[in-house]
Scaffold this motif. Structure first.
Motif, PDB file in Angstrom:
ATOM      1  N   LYS A  73     -51.674 -24.547 -58.213  1.00  0.00           N
ATOM      2  CA  LYS A  73     -50.931 -23.764 -59.219  1.00  0.00           C
ATOM      3  C   LYS A  73     -51.642 -23.803 -60.558  1.00  0.00           C
ATOM      4  O   LYS A  73     -51.800 -22.784 -61.234  1.00  0.00           O
ATOM      5  N   PRO A 112     -50.041 -11.184 -56.166  1.00  0.00           N
ATOM      6  CA  PRO A 112     -49.260  -9.991 -56.532  1.00  0.00           C
ATOM      7  C   PRO A 112     -50.162  -8.791 -56.826  1.00  0.00           C
ATOM      8  O   PRO A 112     -51.356  -8.979 -57.113  1.00  0.00           O
ATOM      9  N   GLU A 156     -49.515 -16.243 -52.573  1.00  0.00           N
ATOM     10  CA  GLU A 156     -49.251 -14.802 -52.585  1.00  0.00           C
ATOM     11  C   GLU A 156     -49.921 -14.171 -53.796  1.00  0.00           C
ATOM     12  O   GLU A 156     -49.721 -14.606 -54.914  1.00  0.00           O
ATOM     13  N   LYS A 205     -53.402 -20.500 -62.625  1.00  0.00           N
ATOM     14  CA  LYS A 205     -52.568 -20.022 -63.722  1.00  0.00           C
ATOM     15  C   LYS A 205     -53.269 -18.991 -64.602  1.00  0.00           C
ATOM     16  O   LYS A 205     -52.677 -17.982 -64.971  1.00  0.00           O
ATOM     17  N   ASP A 256     -50.229 -14.446 -61.796  1.00  0.00           N
ATOM     18  CA  ASP A 256     -48.968 -15.086 -61.458  1.00  0.00           C
ATOM     19  C   ASP A 256     -48.805 -15.184 -59.937  1.00  0.00           C
ATOM     20  O   ASP A 256     -47.976 -14.508 -59.347  1.00  0.00           O
ATOM     21  N   CYS A 257     -49.605 -16.033 -59.300  1.00  0.00           N
ATOM     22  CA  CYS A 257     -49.532 -16.172 -57.840  1.00  0.00           C
ATOM     23  C   CYS A 257     -48.414 -17.147 -57.467  1.00  0.00           C
ATOM     24  O   CYS A 257     -48.213 -18.142 -58.143  1.00  0.00           O
ATOM     25  N   THR A 258     -47.705 -16.831 -56.382  1.00  0.00           N
ATOM     26  CA  THR A 258     -46.696 -17.770 -55.894  1.00  0.00           C
ATOM     27  C   THR A 258     -47.348 -18.686 -54.876  1.00  0.00           C
ATOM     28  O   THR A 258     -48.012 -18.231 -53.954  1.00  0.00           O
ATOM     29  N   VAL A 259     -47.166 -19.993 -55.054  1.00  0.00           N
ATOM     30  CA  VAL A 259     -47.782 -20.967 -54.155  1.00  0.00           C
ATOM     31  C   VAL A 259     -46.690 -21.788 -53.486  1.00  0.00           C
ATOM     32  O   VAL A 259     -45.908 -22.449 -54.166  1.00  0.00           O
ATOM     33  N   THR A 260     -46.596 -21.700 -52.161  1.00  0.00           N
ATOM     34  CA  THR A 260     -45.558 -22.452 -51.454  1.00  0.00           C
ATOM     35  C   THR A 260     -46.147 -23.072 -50.193  1.00  0.00           C
ATOM     36  O   THR A 260     -47.199 -22.663 -49.728  1.00  0.00           O
TER      37      THR A 260
END
Ligand code: ATP
Ligand code: MG
Length: 388
Positions: A31, A54, A52, A35, A39-43
């Motif tokens: 993350k 965007p 992910e 940054k 704005d990537c989602t990290v799960t």
């Protein structure tokens, strides 16, 4: 088309009870490193990390950054689609259009994570492989040596299409093995040494000895630039700049010339150890390589090492040839900066005939003419901390 990176962890999977701690650290590292890109989602789900990407965020930049994060074994850059055969086929056709156009042979491989999906993975491969072979006649099915393998992964919410994994950086997540202080000169070897220990999960603090006016601000700026390049791998790295002029002048004035480098290096190690302990580091790292220069013979290293009282000293390039070190320096993009021709504090008073087989009593006798403790304390006190 929506893109995602599927990351498979490396060695951390082996870590039993510590696994959660390792995974959390890795997620945090990813993350933080992404940054500034977008704005990537990290799960994380079932041991796979999803990044992910965007719309509007540069997927190549995300991929480049992730390739440098330690603790990741494999990376699949994939397109996301609905869990229907039609959507999977259409997505493969558009996402992999260039590769499909170039390939003379192919196969399909399917992984079915979602066992509720009504077909088995073999059935999906057969069906989609058949459809694609029918439509793209230049591409022959080849189960053994295909030029292109089209992967479908059917997971909980979505399916993913990708052309196969690429190798990640390997190693362990930065920070999971603690922190160490890297003696960072402007040369080729020490950035490589830092990179190698970062790969083993160490967070870094840089220590640089600076001899103004014998070395210039440009030389210092060069070291900061090397630190900046290393942050692509180690994340944040503060650099401690130690004023070294007075110590070097004292040694020059009071000790025999042939011992200059060794006594100077003993000062470096003493100061580095004090600073390292102050900054909660568990070890020191140097770019020494056996026999490379006079101060890196075994007897010389015994003499320098003798001043380190508590911390281990890691020398990851000790057994490497210069050419091997250069290769890594090129890979991590520090080489071109390292060869900029600014002087280093080591080269300022280099003796013409350095002693390569020093005897400890001679060194101790020479040092008895210096107020070692006071010089060390003064340098430690006047050290400046810089974030690169
Ligand atoms: P490098 O290519 O990293 O400069 P080198 O082959 O020039 O290494 P030396 O100058 O003898 O070797 O230094 C050996 C090691 O001591 C370096 O790899 C580095 O870890 C440390 N060192 C040398 N000079 C400095 C300095 N000015 N500041 C911090 N560390 C230094
Ligand atoms: Mg050097």
């Amino acid at each position: 088309m929506k893109e995602v990176l599927l990351l498979k962890c490396g060695e951390i999977v082996l870590k039993g009870l510590n696994r959660k701690k390792f995974e959390d650290r890795l997620l945090g590292n990813i993350k933080r490193r992404l940054k500034h890109i977008g704005d990537c989602t990290v799960t994380m789900r079932q041991s796979v990390i999803y990044v992910e990407i965007p719309e509007g965020v540069d997927g190549d930049a995300v991929m480049d950054a992730v390739l440098k994060i330690f603790g990741i074994a494999l990376i699949c850059r994939a397109a996301v689609c609905e869990k229907t055969l039609e959507s999977m086929q259409a997505t493969a056709e558009s996402y992999l259009a260039d590769r499909i156009a170039d390939a003379k042979s192919f196969k399909v491989e399917t992984k079915r994570g979602d066992k509720r999906f009504p077909m088995t993975s073999v059935q999906v491969s057969q069906h989609l492989g058949g459809e694609l072979a029918e439509k793209y006649k230049h591409m022959k099915p080849d189960m053994h040596h295909p030029e292109l393998t089209i992967h479908f992964e059917i997971r909980d919410q979505y399916a993913f299409v990708h052309p196969g994994p690429v190798q990640g950086a390997g190693g362990m997540p930065v920070g999971t093995n603690g922190r160490a202080a890297l003696l960072l000169s402007g040369g080729i070897d020490s950035p490589v040494a830092g990179y190698m220990m970062t790969k083993r999960g160490l967070e870094l603090i840089g220590i640089h000895f600076f001899s103004y006016p014998y070395t210039s601000d440009r030389a210092k700026e060069k070291v900061f630039e090397l630190g900046r390049k290393l942050t692509a791998y180690c994340g944040r790295m503060p650099i401690l700049v130690v004023p070294f002029t007075k110590i070097q002048e004292e040694i020059r004035d009071k000790c025999h010339e042939e011992l200059f480098t060794l006594i100077m290096r003993r000062f470096m190690m003493r100061i580095a150890e004090k600073l390292a302990i102050q900054y909660e580091c568990g070890g020191l790292i140097t770019g020494e390589s056996l026999g490379q220069v006079a101060s890196q013979t075994m007897p010389a290293m015994a003499v320098t090492n003798a001043v380190c009282e508590t911390l281990p000293v890691f020398r990851p390039v000790i057994g490497m040839d210069k050419e091997e070190i250069v290769q890594i320096a090129r890979k991590i993009d520090t080489f071109e900066t390292s060869i900029l021709p600014y002087e280093d504090c080591c080269t300022v008073f280099t003796p013409k005939h350095p002693n390569t087989k020093p005897k400890m009593p001679k060194i101790l006798e020479a040092e008895s003419h210096l107020d070692v403790e006071a010089l060390v304390d003064e340098a430690v006190q006047n050290t400046e901390r810089v974030i690169v």
